[in-house]
Design a protein around this motif. Structure first.
Motif, PDB file in Angstrom:
ATOM      1  N   LEU A 130       0.836  -1.202   0.000  1.00 44.11           N
ATOM      2  CA  LEU A 130       0.000   0.000   0.000  1.00 44.11           C
ATOM      3  C   LEU A 130       0.868   1.248   0.000  1.00 44.11           C
ATOM      4  O   LEU A 130       1.835   1.360   0.756  1.00 44.11           O
ATOM      5  N   THR A 131       0.519   2.195  -0.843  1.00 42.70           N
ATOM      6  CA  THR A 131       1.231   3.473  -0.898  1.00 42.70           C
ATOM      7  C   THR A 131       0.633   4.434   0.137  1.00 42.70           C
ATOM      8  O   THR A 131      -0.416   4.148   0.735  1.00 42.70           O
ATOM      9  N   GLU A 137      -6.580   6.851   1.516  1.00 40.04           N
ATOM     10  CA  GLU A 137      -7.915   6.443   1.063  1.00 40.04           C
ATOM     11  C   GLU A 137      -8.545   5.468   2.049  1.00 40.04           C
ATOM     12  O   GLU A 137      -9.725   5.585   2.386  1.00 40.04           O
ATOM     13  N   LEU A 138      -7.734   4.520   2.543  1.00 36.49           N
ATOM     14  CA  LEU A 138      -8.244   3.539   3.495  1.00 36.49           C
ATOM     15  C   LEU A 138      -8.657   4.216   4.801  1.00 36.49           C
ATOM     16  O   LEU A 138      -9.702   3.891   5.375  1.00 36.49           O
ATOM     17  N   GLU A 167      -2.770   1.474  16.270  1.00 34.08           N
ATOM     18  CA  GLU A 167      -3.840   0.534  16.619  1.00 34.08           C
ATOM     19  C   GLU A 167      -5.123   0.821  15.857  1.00 34.08           C
ATOM     20  O   GLU A 167      -5.917  -0.086  15.597  1.00 34.08           O
ATOM     21  N   PHE A 168      -5.340   2.099  15.524  1.00 36.24           N
ATOM     22  CA  PHE A 168      -6.537   2.443  14.765  1.00 36.24           C
ATOM     23  C   PHE A 168      -6.491   1.853  13.355  1.00 36.24           C
ATOM     24  O   PHE A 168      -7.523   1.678  12.714  1.00 36.24           O
ATOM     25  N   PHE A 169      -5.286   1.570  12.881  1.00 31.10           N
ATOM     26  CA  PHE A 169      -5.162   1.022  11.531  1.00 31.10           C
ATOM     27  C   PHE A 169      -5.460  -0.476  11.489  1.00 31.10           C
ATOM     28  O   PHE A 169      -5.751  -1.010  10.410  1.00 31.10           O
ATOM     29  N   LYS A 204     -17.893  -2.363   0.732  1.00 32.60           N
ATOM     30  CA  LYS A 204     -18.862  -1.548  -0.022  1.00 32.60           C
ATOM     31  C   LYS A 204     -18.159  -0.383  -0.716  1.00 32.60           C
ATOM     32  O   LYS A 204     -18.472  -0.041  -1.866  1.00 32.60           O
ATOM     33  N   SER A 205     -17.202   0.244  -0.020  1.00 32.25           N
ATOM     34  CA  SER A 205     -16.523   1.419  -0.580  1.00 32.25           C
ATOM     35  C   SER A 205     -15.643   1.054  -1.768  1.00 32.25           C
ATOM     36  O   SER A 205     -15.266   1.922  -2.551  1.00 32.25           O
TER      37      SER A 205
END
Length: 379
Positions: A130-131, A137-138, A167-169, A204-205
């Motif tokens: 992932l860049t 975006e995520l 941790e939020f990731f 969904k996104s």
């Protein structure tokens, strides 16, 4: 492979704590589609606990009914550490330690699951690529307010306990895993429900049909208080799949209970957390519901429940052999080598309670291999 619907629905309803949304699951099963059922496991230790085994067996049940099991080895997410149910920030693990742990757990996992409709993948294959733009975006898929709705984060915040931004990731990464493997269903323990539901929104996104989230009860450790965990520093708090039968029997004997006998129905376990935990451990070993265990064993004392070698899967020794330890059986075939005749004899003994519960799926394989070895010897 033929796809079955009614039987697996009945099995899930009996054991699952959450099926969300349930109506969508029923529609999926009736469609006779070969479903992709995802389970993610982080190799934070080199062994598999009974808690893992219980969830892995649920994944295998989907395989038995014709669906594809997608086992995600969290070699990337293990570096972050799942914050679910945690009261403090988890340490960041190094790649070498994670690699060593993965080498320990994979052979055990492969012994539990079927080979023919199984995909085992590592999430470092896509998450490590992932860049910064991808990460931005995520991160936009949820809000801080939504994250703080989680019980674990909100409690730590109110207790002034540190919460790392990393941790939020974790739940975002877990949700992206569902995008990468195009999961139709994701299963996990009760503490995973929030993560699984976020995975639906992330799918969904990315214009994918959202997965069904299914959770199952968490096995509490033998101390009767905390979730059975690979990372708990006390080995006595958990049952490992490589524990030999003496070790398991010793841990069960030391497990906390109360002075009352076993009730004949679940209502009798209300207010008896330690007793409920031990019954849940037994049910996980035997692949039975708590209701069926109590129906069968109601009225017995816990002292009988713990030590009865012939009627429970918690057998210290098999009558067939003094080398029938679970650890011996699990470790007898490194790198998928042929089982020894001694181990094959153990595995092919249906009267061995450990074999009946933990290794029933290996019985036909053991019988065939034993016959092959004997035929080769005769020649």
């Amino acid at each position: 492979m033929e796809i079955y619907t009614g039987l697996i629905m009945e099995y899930l309803i009996e054991r699952a704590t959450n099926i969300n949304p349930k109506d969508d699951l029923e529609k999926l099963l009736k469609s006779k589609k070969n479903l992709r059922v995802k389970l993610g496991v982080d190799p934070t230790a080199p062994d598999v606990t009974l808690g893992w085994y219980a969830i892995l067996r649920m994944l295998k049940k989907f395989q038995d009914y014709g669906h594809t099991a997608v086992l995600i080895l969290g070699e990337f997410t293990a570096q972050v550490g799942d914050p679910s149910g945690k009261s403090e920030t988890r340490k960041v693990m190094g790649e070498n330690e994670i690699d060593d742990n993965a080498k320990g757990v994979l052979p055990i996992i492969k012994n539990i699951l079927n080979d023919n409709n199984l995909e085992i993948v590592s999430n470092k294959d896509w998450l490590s690529k992932l860049t910064i733009q991808d990460m931005m975006e995520l991160a936009s898929k949820t809000t801080l307010a939504q994250m703080m709705e989680r019980d674990d984060f909100s409690k730590r915040f109110s207790d002034n306990s540190p919460i790392s931004l990393l941790e939020f990731f974790y739940p975002l990464y877990q949700g992206y895993d569902s995008v990468a493997v195009k999961a139709d269903i994701e299963i996990g323990g009760n503490d995973q429900l929030w993560n699984l539901m976020l995975g639906r929104e992330i799918q969904k996104s990315y214009d994918l049909s959202p997965q069904i989230a299914i959770t199952f009860p968490l096995l509490v450790g033998t101390d009767g208080s905390k979730k059975m965990s690979k990372s708990d520093p006390s080995d006595l708090s958990r049952i490992n799949m490589t524990d030999n039968s003496d070790m398991i029997a010793n841990k069960i004997r030391k497990a906390k209970t109360d002075q009352y006998g076993l009730p004949s129905e679940p209502k009798g376990l209300e207010g008896r957390a330690e007793a409920q935990n031990l019954v849940s451990i037994y049910a996980a070993l035997a692949d039975q519901s708590v209701e069926s265990v109590l129906s069968e064993l109601g009225g017995k004392q816990f002292s009988d429940f713990k030590t009865n070698k012939s009627n429970t899967p918690i057998s210290a020794r098999s009558s067939a052999s003094t080398s029938s330890d679970i650890g011996d059986v699990q470790q007898s075939s490194p790198n998928n080598a042929l089982f020894s005749d001694a181990t094959l004899t153990i595995l092919s003994n249906k009267n061995n309670p450990i074999v009946n519960v933990l290794f029933r799926d290996l019985y036909p394989v053991a019988m065939s291999a034993l016959e092959y070895n004997q035929a080769a010897t005769d020649v």
